[in-house]
Design a protein around this motif. Structure first.
Motif, PDB file in Angstrom:
ATOM      1  N   SER A  77     -21.330  -5.395  37.237  1.00 20.39           N
ATOM      2  CA  SER A  77     -22.274  -4.541  37.956  1.00 20.39           C
ATOM      3  C   SER A  77     -23.688  -4.961  37.583  1.00 20.39           C
ATOM      4  CB  SER A  77     -22.044  -3.066  37.630  1.00 20.39           C
ATOM      5  OG  SER A  77     -22.284  -2.811  36.267  1.00 20.39           O
ATOM      6  N   SER A 129     -21.507  -3.235  42.644  1.00 19.41           N
ATOM      7  CA  SER A 129     -20.289  -3.292  41.855  1.00 19.41           C
ATOM      8  C   SER A 129     -19.447  -4.427  42.415  1.00 19.41           C
ATOM      9  CB  SER A 129     -19.510  -1.980  41.953  1.00 19.41           C
ATOM     10  OG  SER A 129     -20.254  -0.933  41.406  1.00 19.41           O
ATOM     11  N   SER A 143     -27.777  -1.000  43.656  1.00 19.54           N
ATOM     12  CA  SER A 143     -26.754  -1.140  42.615  1.00 19.54           C
ATOM     13  C   SER A 143     -25.538  -1.786  43.244  1.00 19.54           C
ATOM     14  CB  SER A 143     -26.362   0.224  42.053  1.00 19.54           C
ATOM     15  OG  SER A 143     -27.458   0.816  41.414  1.00 19.54           O
ATOM     16  N   THR A 193     -14.724  -6.841  36.273  1.00 19.52           N
ATOM     17  CA  THR A 193     -15.742  -6.202  37.102  1.00 19.52           C
ATOM     18  C   THR A 193     -17.111  -6.592  36.579  1.00 19.52           C
ATOM     19  OG1 THR A 193     -15.753  -4.169  35.791  1.00 19.52           O
ATOM     20  CG2 THR A 193     -14.262  -4.240  37.692  1.00 19.52           C
TER      21      THR A 193
END
Length: 132
Positions: free
Chosen positions: A55, A125, A123, A53
């Motif tokens: 971010s 992700s 933001s 992942t």
């Protein structure tokens, strides 16, 4: 000067435009299976690695030459269409293959004429998209 890109979302710094990011976080994990054994300790076995992942936060501001809604629309379109995106920062490409936008959050801070946002924090992700 181009700082990097996420697909066609380009991060740049110049005297006419500043569109960059901060708080970039890259995470990975592994999967393990646990086998219970009669009258003995359990046995842990490596099963494989999970998708990574990533971010990051992007500040978009019209005062630094950015069309805020145009950039937000690019992000939402890429997420909703499941676009597979290359992530490049500097000269390095991140991940084993590509990324998808799993989630976005937009905080619209200020508005100008015609009620268009002039400053927004975004933001993102991302989840690694592994090529078969």
């Amino acid at each position: 000067m181009t700082v990097g890109c996420l697909g066609d979302i380009v991060f740049t710094v110049s005297e006419n435009e500043v569109k960059t990011f901060n708080n970039a976080k890259w995470s990975g994990s592994a999967s393990f299976g646990t086998h219970q054994r009669h009258n003995g300790s359990s046995l842990v076995e490596f099963v494989g690695s999970d998708a990574d992942t990533f971010s990051l936060n992007i500040q978009l501001t019209a005062f630094l030459g950015v069309n805020v809604m145009e950039e937000i629309d690019k992000i939402i379109e890429a997420e909703q269409q499941g676009k597979i995106l290359n992530l490049v920062i500097g000269k390095r490409s991140y991940g084993r293959y590509r990324w998808v936008i799993k989630k976005h959050t937009v905080t619209m801070k200020y508005f100008g004429k015609n009620n268009e946002p002039t400053v927004a924090d975004v933001s993102l992700s991302l989840t690694e998209y592994i090529k078969e």
